[in-house]
Design a protein around this motif. Structure first.
Motif, short mmCIF file in Angstrom:
data_model
loop_
_atom_site.label_atom_id
_atom_site.label_comp_id
_atom_site.label_asym_id
_atom_site.label_seq_id
_atom_site.Cartn_x
_atom_site.Cartn_y
_atom_site.Cartn_z
N ALA A 148 0.86 -1.34 -0.06
CA ALA A 148 -0.29 0.11 -0.03
C ALA A 148 0.87 1.44 -0.08
O ALA A 148 0.39 2.25 -0.76
N SER A 149 1.91 1.27 0.62
CA SER A 149 3.08 2.28 0.93
C SER A 149 3.46 2.58 -0.54
O SER A 149 3.67 3.74 -0.92
N ASN A 203 2.37 1.75 -3.46
CA ASN A 203 1.43 2.07 -4.31
C ASN A 203 1.07 3.72 -4.21
O ASN A 203 0.75 4.32 -5.06
N ARG A 204 1.15 4.07 -2.91
CA ARG A 204 0.87 5.61 -2.88
C ARG A 204 2.29 6.39 -3.44
O ARG A 204 1.90 7.33 -3.93
N GLY A 260 5.01 8.34 0.79
CA GLY A 260 4.15 7.05 0.62
C GLY A 260 4.20 6.35 2.11
O GLY A 260 2.98 6.01 2.54
N ASP A 316 0.66 16.75 -2.44
CA ASP A 316 1.74 15.98 -2.05
C ASP A 316 2.75 15.83 -3.19
O ASP A 316 3.87 15.94 -2.94
N TYR A 347 -3.15 13.88 -3.28
CA TYR A 347 -1.89 13.28 -3.63
C TYR A 347 -1.14 14.51 -4.57
O TYR A 347 -0.01 14.23 -4.87
N GLU A 386 -6.25 0.46 -7.14
CA GLU A 386 -6.64 0.34 -5.65
C GLU A 386 -8.02 0.85 -5.47
O GLU A 386 -8.81 -0.01 -4.57
N ARG A 443 2.54 8.24 5.21
CA ARG A 443 1.14 8.40 5.24
C ARG A 443 0.47 7.19 5.68
O ARG A 443 -0.31 7.07 6.59
N SER A 444 1.07 6.11 4.89
CA SER A 444 0.75 4.74 5.66
C SER A 444 0.90 4.50 7.24
O SER A 444 -0.06 3.95 7.77
N MET A 458 -4.65 5.41 -9.82
CA MET A 458 -5.05 5.34 -8.32
C MET A 458 -6.55 4.62 -8.55
O MET A 458 -6.70 3.81 -7.52
#
Lengths: 349, 307
Positions: free
Chosen positions: A54-55, A57-58, A305, A282, A279, A267, A308-309, A263
Motif C-alpha cells: 500500500a505504501s 502504491n501511494r 508514501g 503532496d 496526492y 486500488e 502516510r501509511s 489510483m
C-alpha cells in the motif's frame, strides 16, 4: 577524508529529521505512549506485505506527479495543478473502463483507460500552456484554478446518473461510480493475495528513468533549461519556446492524468468525490524537494508514501491522530522552502 | 419566490460572501505589494480554530476574535519572514502552511474537543440595526447580521481608501509593480511587503473568526473548505482592483447561496456547476477572455537589492 555533502541532500534530510522529532514531541504531548505510537507507525509502513504494498502504491502516484513537476520546472514553469490532473485522469479512466474497455482484448482493457486518462491530463496541463503562450497567463494561477475545476468535475460526475454515478436504486445508493470490472484493474505483482502492490510501480519506474534521461541527456532537456534560464536568449537561439512551454505542461499533465488512472484502476476501483485526497499537492511537494532530480522524486515519494501509511495505522493502533503526519509534512515543506536561500547562495559562490 | 424568501436569500448571500470579502480585501493589499499568500486558506482555518477555542474557553466571543486574528497574524509573520526576508518561493511556503494548518487544527481539535464533538461555542449575536432592520426585504437581508459584517465592511472601505488615496497606498503599489524603482525612491521595500502580508493575515483572521464565531458557532475539521482559495480567485477575477474584488466576492457568495436556495425551491440544478462557476470565471478572466486584467508586475517575485 572529509566528504562535503551537497546542500540539496543535507537540507531535505535535516528537515525530515527535524519534522519527525517534532512529530514525536507532539505524540508525547498527547500523553500517548511514544513506544506504542512508533510501533504502530512502523507496522503501518513495514509491518506486513499489505503495508509495504500500500505504501509503495501511494508512492507511485506521488512519483508521477512529482516527475511532471520537475520536468516543467526545468523550464522555470511551476505546475501546481497535479491534483486537478489526477482528477481528470481518474474521470477519464473510469469512463473508459466502464464504457467499452472491458471488452477489449490483449490487455487493452487495462491500457486503454490509462492512455485516455493520460490524454485528459495532457489536455488539462496543455490548457495552462496555451494560456501562458497566447495570453501571458501565469501558469501558477491557471493550473491552480484548473485544479478546483477538475475536483468539482469529479464531484459532478458522481452526482449525476447521466454521467458516471451508479444507478440509484435506493436512498442509500452512494454517489460513486460502478465498480471497475476485474479485467480493467491493474494486475498485482506478487502471488501473495494480501499484497496490493500492482504494476503501477513499473510504470512509475520507467517514467522516472525516462524523465531522468530526458533532463540529463536529451536535446529537449537542454532546450527546457535554456528557456528556463533566459526566454529571450533561447528564442534568439532558435528555440520555439511557445511550443516547448505547451508541450512540457501537457506532458506534466499527462503524467498526472496517468497517476489518477493508476489510483482508480490500481486500488480504488470506483470514482468518488475527493478520491485524489491531496496526492496532487503532496506530489508537487515531492517534486520541489527533489530539486530537479528524478531520483530525488522517487526518494521523496517513497518517504511521503510510507509516512502516510504509517500515520494511518498509528491512528488506529495507538490512538494518535494521523494529523500528526500531516503536521510533519507541512513542517518539512516550510523548512525546505525557507532554506532554499542557502542553496542559492552556495550556487553563487 | 416570496418576499420573505428573497430577503432570506439576499441575507445569506451577504453572510456567505463576508469571509471572501474580508480575506479577499486583505489579500488584495498583499498582492498589490507583490506577495501572493497561497496560505490564505491556512490562515483562515487557523483563525476559525483559534477563534472558536478562545470563545469556548472564556465564554466571550470577543476574546475569540482577538485569538483568531492573533493566530492568523502569527502565520503571516512567518510567511513574510520566509517569503520576503528569506526570499523563499511564496507558493511553496503557502502550500506548506495550508497543509500545516489543516494538520495542526485537526490535531488540536481532536486533542482538545475529542474526535466527534460538535461543541457549540458562544458566538456573536445578530444585531438588528435600529430603524433600518424594519425595512421591507432589505431589513431582513442587510440589517439583521452580526456586527462583524458592518465593522468588516467599514474596514474594507478604509483599506480601499488607504490603497488608492494615501502615500502609503502608493508605496504599496510601487513595491508591487517595480520594487527596484521603489527602493531607489527611498521606499523600504521589505517593510512595506511585511505590512502587506500582515494586512492579509489580519483580514484572513477576521474572515476565519467570522465563519466559526460569527456564523456557524462551532468548529469542524477543515472548516474553511477552500474558501481561502475562493478568495484568491476573487482577487484574480476582480483584476486586483478593490471594488471589482468586492463584486467578485459578492458574486461568488451569491453562487454559494444559490446552491442551497435552488434545491429548497424545488429547482433541480447541478450544484457542482454553481460551485465550479467562480473558478471558471476567474480562469476566463485571467486568460484575458473577459476584460483585460494584469497582475501586479512583481507578484510572487522576491526582491533582492543589487541584483
Amino acid at each position: 577524508v572529509r566528504v562535503k555533502l551537497p546542500a540539496p541532500v543535507v537540507i531535505p534530510v535535516t528537515a525530515t529529521a527535524a519534522g519527525l522529532v517534532l512529530g514525536a514531541a507532539l505524540v508525547a504531548a498527547t500523553g500517548a505512549s511514544l513506544g506504542g505510537a512508533v510501533a504502530g507507525f512502523w507496522d503501518g509502513m513495514f509491518g506486513s506485505t499489505f503495508a509495504v504494498g500500500a505504501s509503495i502504491n501511494r508512492a507511485v502516484a506521488l512519483t508521477l506527479v512529482g516527475l511532471g513537476f520537475i520536468l516543467a520546472n526545468r523550464a522555470n514553469l511551476t505546475n501546481v495543478g497535479g491534483e486537478g490532473q489526477l482528477a481528470v485522469g481518474g474521470i477519464a479512466s473510469t469512463a473508459v473502463a466502464l464504457h467499452g474497455a472491458d471488452r477489449l482484448p490483449l490487455g487493452l482493457a487495462v491500457i486503454a483507460p490509462l492512455v485516455v486518462a493520460g490524454l485528459a491530463g495532457a489536455l488539462w496541463g496543455g490548457i495552462s500552456g496555451l494560456l501562458k503562450v497566447k495570453r501571458g497567463t501565469n501558469e501558477v494561477i491557471s493550473t491552480l484554478l484548473l485544479t478546483f475545476i477538475g475536483l468539482l468535475m469529479v464531484y459532478w460526475s458522481v452526482q449525476s446518473e447521466d454521467l458516471l454515478r451508479q444507478p440509484v436504486t435506493s436512498a442509500s445508493t452512494l454517489p460513486e461510480s460502478l465498480e471497475l470490472s476485474a479485467r480493467t484493474r491493474l494486475p498485482t505483482i506478487l502471488a501473495d493475495p494480501s499484497s496490493p502492490l500492482h504494476i503501477g510501480v513499473f510504470i512509475a519506474g520507467v517514467a522516472a528513468v525516462g524523465v531522468g534521461l530526458v533532463l540529463a541527456k536529451s536535446a529537449f532537456g537542454v532546450r527546457l533549461r535554456a528557456v528556463g534560464l533566459n526566454e529571450l536568449a533561447s528564442r534568439r537561439a532558435g528555440i520555439r519556446d511557445g511550443r516547448l512551454v505547451i508541450t512540457v505542461l501537457a506532458v506534466a499533465g499527462a503524467l498526472g492524468g496517468a497517476a489518477g488512472a493508476i489510483m482508480i484502476q490500481g486500488e480504488l476501483w470506483v470514482l468518488k468525490a475527493g478520491f485524489t485526497s491531496g496526492y496532487g499537492f503532496d506530489g508537487l511537494v515531492v517534486g520541489l524537494l527533489a530539486r530537479g532530480s528524478a531520483a530525488g522524486v522517487v526518494a521523496g515519494a517513497l518517504l511521503f508514501g510510507f509516512l502516510r501509511s504509517g500515520g494511518l495505522t498509528m491512528e488506529i493502533t495507538a490512538g494518535v491522530p494521523a494529523a500528526v503526519v500531516v503536521v510533519i509534512q507541512g513542517l518539512i515543506i516550510v523548512a525546505i522552502a525557507g532554506s532554499a536561500i542557502l542553496v542559492k547562495s552556495q550556487d553563487a559562490r | 419566490m416570496t418576499q420573505d424568501q428573497i430577503a432570506v436569500f439576499l441575507g445569506s448571500s451577504l453572510r456567505l460572501s463576508m469571509p471572501l470579502i474580508l480575506a479577499g480585501t486583505g489579500e488584495l493589499v498583499s498582492e498589490r505589494a507583490g506577495v501572493l499568500n497561497m496560505s490564505l486558506e491556512g490562515m483562515m482555518l487557523t483563525a476559525t480554530f483559534a477563534g472558536a477555542l478562545g470563545s469556548w474557553a472564556t465564554g466571550r466571543p470577543a476574546v475569540g476574535l482577538v485569538c483568531g486574528v492573533a493566530a492568523a497574524l502569527l502565520l503571516a509573520l512567518v510567511q513574510a519572514a520566509l517569503s520576503v526576508t528569506l526570499r523563499a518561493n511564496q507558493l511553496v511556503v503557502g502550500i506548506g502552511f495550508n497543509i500545516l494548518a489543516l494538520g495542526g487544527t485537526t490535531f488540536l481539535y481532536r486533542e482538545i474537543f475529542g474526535p466527534l464533538s460538535r461543541e457549540i461555542i458562544p458566538g456573536f449575536v445578530i444585531w438588528h440595526v435600529p430603524l433600518l432592520s424594519d425595512l421591507p426585504i432589505l431589513g431582513v437581508a442587510l440589517f439583521r447580521q452580526v456586527g462583524l459584517v458592518y465593522v468588516g465592511l467599514a474596514v474594507v472601505v478604509i483599506i480601499w481608501a488607504m490603497l488608492e488615496h494615501t502615500a502609503f497606498g502608493l508605496a504599496i503599489r510601487a513595491v508591487g509593480e517595480d520594487p527596484r524603482a521603489a527602493d531607489q525612491a527611498g521606499i523600504p521595500v521589505a517593510l512595506v511587503r511585511y505590512i502587506g502580508v500582515f494586512v492579509a493575515g489580519a483580514m484572513a483572521g477576521l474572515a476565519g473568526v467570522f465563519i466559526s464565531v460569527g456564523d456557524i458557532h462551532t468548529f469542524t475539521e477543515g472548516m474553511t473548505n477552500g474558501q481561502g482559495y475562493l478568495a484568491l480567485a476573487a482577487v484574480i477575477f476582480g483584476g486586483w482592483i478593490g471594488w471589482r474584488t468586492l463584486a467578485a466576492c459578492l458574486l461568488f457568495g451569491t453562487a454559494t447561496a444559490l446552491q442551497f436556495q435552488l434545491p429548497a425551491m424545488g429547482i433541480e440544478i447541478p450544484t457542482a456547476g454553481l460551485m465550479m462557476l467562480p473558478y471558471v470565471l476567474a480562469l476566463l478572466a485571467v486568460g484575458g477572455l473577459v476584460g483585460r486584467l494584469r497582475p501586479p508586475a512583481a507578484l510572487t517575485i522576491p526582491y533582492e537589492r543589487g541584483k
